[in-house]
Design a protein around this motif. Sequence first.
Motif, mmCIF file in Angstrom:
data_model
loop_
_atom_site.group_PDB
_atom_site.id
_atom_site.type_symbol
_atom_site.label_atom_id
_atom_site.label_comp_id
_atom_site.label_asym_id
_atom_site.label_seq_id
_atom_site.Cartn_x
_atom_site.Cartn_y
_atom_site.Cartn_z
ATOM 1 N N ARG A 8 3.015 -0.002 -11.346
ATOM 2 C CA ARG A 8 1.985 -0.079 -10.307
ATOM 3 C C ARG A 8 1.068 -1.277 -10.540
ATOM 4 N NH1 ARG A 8 0.927 4.491 -7.399
ATOM 5 N NH2 ARG A 8 -1.336 4.466 -7.738
ATOM 6 N N VAL A 9 0.784 -1.572 -11.794
ATOM 7 C CA VAL A 9 -0.021 -2.752 -12.109
ATOM 8 C C VAL A 9 0.724 -4.022 -11.708
ATOM 9 C CG1 VAL A 9 -1.075 -4.088 -13.981
ATOM 10 C CG2 VAL A 9 -1.271 -1.591 -13.960
ATOM 11 N N TRP A 10 2.032 -4.066 -12.006
ATOM 12 C CA TRP A 10 2.850 -5.222 -11.622
ATOM 13 C C TRP A 10 2.797 -5.453 -10.112
ATOM 14 C CZ3 TRP A 10 7.094 -6.034 -8.439
ATOM 15 C CH2 TRP A 10 7.789 -7.240 -8.618
ATOM 16 N N LEU A 11 2.980 -4.389 -9.351
ATOM 17 C CA LEU A 11 3.002 -4.519 -7.891
ATOM 18 C C LEU A 11 1.622 -4.894 -7.354
ATOM 19 C CD1 LEU A 11 4.706 -4.285 -5.353
ATOM 20 C CD2 LEU A 11 4.155 -1.844 -5.269
ATOM 21 N N LEU A 12 0.568 -4.351 -7.944
ATOM 22 C CA LEU A 12 -0.787 -4.708 -7.529
ATOM 23 C C LEU A 12 -1.050 -6.196 -7.734
ATOM 24 C CD1 LEU A 12 -3.660 -3.984 -6.609
ATOM 25 C CD2 LEU A 12 -4.179 -3.400 -9.002
ATOM 26 N N PHE A 13 -0.626 -6.722 -8.875
ATOM 27 C CA PHE A 13 -0.801 -8.142 -9.147
ATOM 28 C C PHE A 13 -0.080 -8.980 -8.097
ATOM 29 C CE2 PHE A 13 -2.019 -11.305 -12.386
ATOM 30 C CZ PHE A 13 -1.353 -12.413 -11.890
ATOM 31 N N ALA B 135 0.792 -1.230 0.000
ATOM 32 C CA ALA B 135 0.000 0.000 0.000
ATOM 33 C C ALA B 135 0.828 1.286 0.000
ATOM 34 C CB ALA B 135 -0.957 -0.009 1.191
ATOM 35 N N PRO B 136 1.888 1.395 0.821
ATOM 36 C CA PRO B 136 2.656 2.654 0.822
ATOM 37 C C PRO B 136 3.275 2.969 -0.547
ATOM 38 C CG PRO B 136 3.160 1.346 2.768
ATOM 39 C CD PRO B 136 2.363 0.471 1.869
ATOM 40 N N LEU C 209 -8.684 -3.577 -0.403
ATOM 41 C CA LEU C 209 -8.434 -3.958 -1.790
ATOM 42 C C LEU C 209 -9.044 -2.944 -2.752
ATOM 43 C CD1 LEU C 209 -7.548 -5.949 -4.012
ATOM 44 C CD2 LEU C 209 -9.729 -7.143 -3.673
ATOM 45 N N TRP C 210 -10.278 -2.563 -2.500
ATOM 46 C CA TRP C 210 -10.938 -1.605 -3.414
ATOM 47 C C TRP C 210 -10.172 -0.291 -3.459
ATOM 48 C CZ3 TRP C 210 -13.040 3.271 -3.057
ATOM 49 C CH2 TRP C 210 -13.731 3.700 -4.189
ATOM 50 N N GLU C 211 -9.759 0.224 -2.320
ATOM 51 C CA GLU C 211 -9.078 1.510 -2.286
ATOM 52 C C GLU C 211 -7.730 1.446 -3.018
ATOM 53 O OE1 GLU C 211 -8.246 5.518 -1.546
ATOM 54 O OE2 GLU C 211 -10.098 4.348 -1.595
ATOM 55 N N ILE C 212 -6.984 0.356 -2.837
ATOM 56 C CA ILE C 212 -5.697 0.221 -3.524
ATOM 57 C C ILE C 212 -5.913 0.096 -5.034
ATOM 58 C CG2 ILE C 212 -3.737 -1.325 -3.857
ATOM 59 C CD1 ILE C 212 -3.752 -1.853 -0.867
ATOM 60 N N CYS C 213 -6.917 -0.677 -5.434
ATOM 61 C CA CYS C 213 -7.220 -0.805 -6.868
ATOM 62 C C CYS C 213 -7.633 0.544 -7.457
ATOM 63 C CB CYS C 213 -8.326 -1.829 -7.079
ATOM 64 S SG CYS C 213 -7.858 -3.523 -6.680
ATOM 65 N N ARG C 214 -8.400 1.304 -6.694
ATOM 66 C CA ARG C 214 -8.807 2.629 -7.169
ATOM 67 C C ARG C 214 -7.602 3.536 -7.378
ATOM 68 N NH1 ARG C 214 -9.358 7.602 -5.604
ATOM 69 N NH2 ARG C 214 -8.529 7.152 -3.521
ATOM 70 N N LEU D 32 -10.381 0.053 -18.741
ATOM 71 C CA LEU D 32 -11.744 0.034 -19.254
ATOM 72 C C LEU D 32 -12.816 -0.044 -18.167
ATOM 73 C CD1 LEU D 32 -11.216 -2.430 -22.251
ATOM 74 C CD2 LEU D 32 -11.473 0.050 -22.380
ATOM 75 N N VAL D 33 -12.507 -0.638 -17.025
ATOM 76 C CA VAL D 33 -13.527 -0.920 -16.032
ATOM 77 C C VAL D 33 -13.929 0.348 -15.276
ATOM 78 C CG1 VAL D 33 -11.945 -1.418 -14.125
ATOM 79 C CG2 VAL D 33 -14.173 -2.570 -14.236
ATOM 80 N N ALA D 34 -15.192 0.376 -14.841
ATOM 81 C CA ALA D 34 -15.657 1.454 -13.975
ATOM 82 C C ALA D 34 -14.993 1.331 -12.607
ATOM 83 C CB ALA D 34 -17.169 1.381 -13.829
ATOM 84 N N THR D 35 -14.757 2.473 -11.975
ATOM 85 C CA THR D 35 -14.050 2.471 -10.698
ATOM 86 C C THR D 35 -14.759 1.632 -9.644
ATOM 87 O OG1 THR D 35 -13.138 4.672 -11.156
ATOM 88 C CG2 THR D 35 -13.154 3.950 -8.861
ATOM 89 N N ALA D 36 -16.064 1.629 -9.668
ATOM 90 C CA ALA D 36 -16.817 0.879 -8.665
ATOM 91 C C ALA D 36 -16.570 -0.625 -8.754
ATOM 92 C CB ALA D 36 -18.311 1.171 -8.801
ATOM 93 N N GLN D 37 -16.189 -1.109 -9.923
ATOM 94 C CA GLN D 37 -15.981 -2.543 -10.140
ATOM 95 C C GLN D 37 -14.508 -2.940 -10.238
ATOM 96 O OE1 GLN D 37 -18.619 -4.656 -10.142
ATOM 97 N NE2 GLN D 37 -19.804 -2.815 -9.628
ATOM 98 N N VAL D 38 -13.613 -2.030 -9.916
ATOM 99 C CA VAL D 38 -12.197 -2.252 -10.184
ATOM 100 C C VAL D 38 -11.648 -3.449 -9.402
ATOM 101 C CG1 VAL D 38 -11.399 -0.635 -8.404
ATOM 102 C CG2 VAL D 38 -9.984 -1.065 -10.395
ATOM 103 N N HIS D 39 -12.117 -3.643 -8.170
ATOM 104 C CA HIS D 39 -11.607 -4.754 -7.355
ATOM 105 C C HIS D 39 -12.029 -6.102 -7.915
ATOM 106 C CE1 HIS D 39 -15.624 -3.919 -6.048
ATOM 107 N NE2 HIS D 39 -15.663 -4.952 -5.220
#
Length: 506
Positions: free
Chosen positions: A65-70, A28-29, A50-55, A92-99
């Motif tokens: 950042r995508v690599w680290l998130l995975f 997260a940091p 999870l949702w907040e980090i994905c957002r 492409l995804v809406a923020t509400a569904q990102v997680h």
Amino acid sequence: MNLLLPPEVRSQKTAMELALSQRLGAIAPDLGLSTTSLERLQTEGSGPLLWEICRLVKADLTSDRVWLLFVGVAGLFPEPDEVRSLQRQLELVATAQVHRVVLSACRDSAIRYRSHLTTIRVVREQVLVDVNFSARTGHNSGVQRVVRETARRWSVDVQPQFVVWTDNDRSFRDLTTAESDRLLAEGPILDGCPITARTEIIVPVDCILTMIEVPQREECASLSALAEFSGNKLALVVHDMIPVVSGDMVSFAESDRFVEFLAVVKHADRISGVSESAASEFQGFIDSLSSQGLTGPVVTSVPLPIDTPVAISRPGVSPNKDPLILCVGSEEPRKNHHAVLFAAEVLWREGLRFRLRFIGGGSASFIYAFDRDVKSLRRAGHTIEVLRNVGDDILLSSYREASFSVFPSLHEGFGLPVGESLALGLPVITSNFGSTAEIASDGGCLLVDPRDDLAIASAMRTLLTDPACLARLRAEALARPRRTWDDFSRELWAELVLPILEKKNE
């Protein structure tokens, strides 16, 4: 609903949620979540975190950042297509569904490689050294010798973080005590088996990953993604292009693995050849990358030393025995051992007396034909020894005992047996091109065309029958400028790693 599940299932689910929460908290940091927000979200469970980090990643969508998130969600390093796919989906995804998108993208790999209970230790701004094969096995060919001799010195002089791969070949971990001993301890190297009950993986962030040995095929895809997407820097020692350039002399599996490795090389930042010849081979590959729109790494060279594993003096050869000719190297076609057998048979038929000793292993398919020819010569009354899986004590005593060594390889990245022989004042017959010719330029060698069997026989005849020539080559070998493993390890750090560190600190 959880109360309807069996206790063991509830326990497993709780463990998975705790592991996911730990991994998310660790990354997260580096993805922009403040300490205050992290502490608050961790009290609410892994879902809101999870949702907040994905957002946050979607709001600043870069490949590192995508690599680290995975890594944080799946508990392992992604492969290139997984990074590309997730980045496109997040776009492409809406923020509400990102997680939901992230969980779906990571689920298959996490299940397949059983990484759902993995925890993370993030390592930031350090130099990591991948020593996987040398630390986990007792194999001790030329490449492993380079790894161990370098690691022993770096562990004292620069103290990097040594890492190996997890059993699923998808992430880094710490070395066990046994693996550290196998890598760093001097003396006999004990073979081992990969026993790893650890669940914590090491995740590099803004680090330099250094590799001295070619990775296993199963690791290459994750390494390629790390090099291309993670933001970490990659520095490689490269030994040769034999599996491609001389693919007819190695197994298909070896060539296949090396092609996967080249996908890692092209995204590296800096590579260093173990000889000018090796660097030239890789420079040719790097030059071809412009057709893919890539610049590739900076290519340099730090030749291996003319040194031995243990400092010893070389006594004279015993006059009470027939002279010993030594041939060190793995038994595979490019080492040209059948040519040495032929040359020896020619000389034995001429009436010359000598013993022939081979030291080195090899795969069963290559050994079979070699052993058949050796048995035929033994039945004719000739003295041939074939020693496999022996330690440095036997190797060094053989160098001491020999009159000269023979190394007519058809393709080498360096040729450590040539250097080791010369370091002990032992003359060498070796090939007249490539890295072995580089080594020979300072004296102590007779150069031959390794594709000319009679030329090899002629050189062996000369050193068996011309004491003045043999003495001259011994004197040349002893007078050569000394370059030790200490010199090599210092120069390698200065040439391979330090420029990347300096550029990062600008």
